[in-house]
Motif scaffolding. Sequence first.
Motif, PDB file in Angstrom:
ATOM      1  N   GLU A  40       0.826  -1.205   0.000  1.00  0.00           N
ATOM      2  CA  GLU A  40       0.000   0.000   0.000  1.00  0.00           C
ATOM      3  C   GLU A  40       0.862   1.258   0.000  1.00  0.00           C
ATOM      4  N   LEU A  41       1.921   1.265   0.804  1.00  0.00           N
ATOM      5  CA  LEU A  41       2.813   2.425   0.820  1.00  0.00           C
ATOM      6  C   LEU A  41       3.450   2.620  -0.554  1.00  0.00           C
ATOM      7  N   ALA A  42       3.911   1.544  -1.140  1.00  0.00           N
ATOM      8  CA  ALA A  42       4.517   1.629  -2.468  1.00  0.00           C
ATOM      9  C   ALA A  42       3.525   2.202  -3.487  1.00  0.00           C
ATOM     10  N   PHE A  43       2.292   1.717  -3.451  1.00  0.00           N
ATOM     11  CA  PHE A  43       1.265   2.204  -4.372  1.00  0.00           C
ATOM     12  C   PHE A  43       1.044   3.698  -4.191  1.00  0.00           C
ATOM     13  N   ARG A  44       0.882   4.121  -2.940  1.00  0.00           N
ATOM     14  CA  ARG A  44       0.642   5.542  -2.665  1.00  0.00           C
ATOM     15  C   ARG A  44       1.808   6.424  -3.093  1.00  0.00           C
ATOM     16  N   CYS A  45       3.008   5.873  -3.046  1.00  0.00           N
ATOM     17  CA  CYS A  45       4.213   6.649  -3.394  1.00  0.00           C
ATOM     18  C   CYS A  45       4.603   6.517  -4.857  1.00  0.00           C
ATOM     19  N   ASP A  46       3.892   5.666  -5.594  1.00  0.00           N
ATOM     20  CA  ASP A  46       4.240   5.355  -6.974  1.00  0.00           C
ATOM     21  C   ASP A  46       5.660   4.789  -7.053  1.00  0.00           C
TER      22      ASP A  46
END
Length: 95
Positions: A40-46
Amino acid sequence: MRGASFSINLGMERSNPELLKAFATVLRQRRKEAGLSQEELAFRCDLSMSYISLLETQNRQPTLTALHVIAVQLGTSASEILAAAERLFAGSDKR
């Protein structure tokens, strides 16, 4: 001239394993406090999930841009993440 070149290159390659460990610990702690998975963090940070994993396992150092984006998504600042890592590092410093 060769010595000067060597010093510059050496400075770019240096890392401090204890400081990197402190950063990884703070990042993991802040991510969990935010209730986010690495995915989820990776997704939010692209960013890729593997990049977040590499940061948390001390296998990669973040760029300034990545650090800023991660901090924003964790609801804090890059300077606060670094300050927390420095405090943890200072506490583990055996000098």
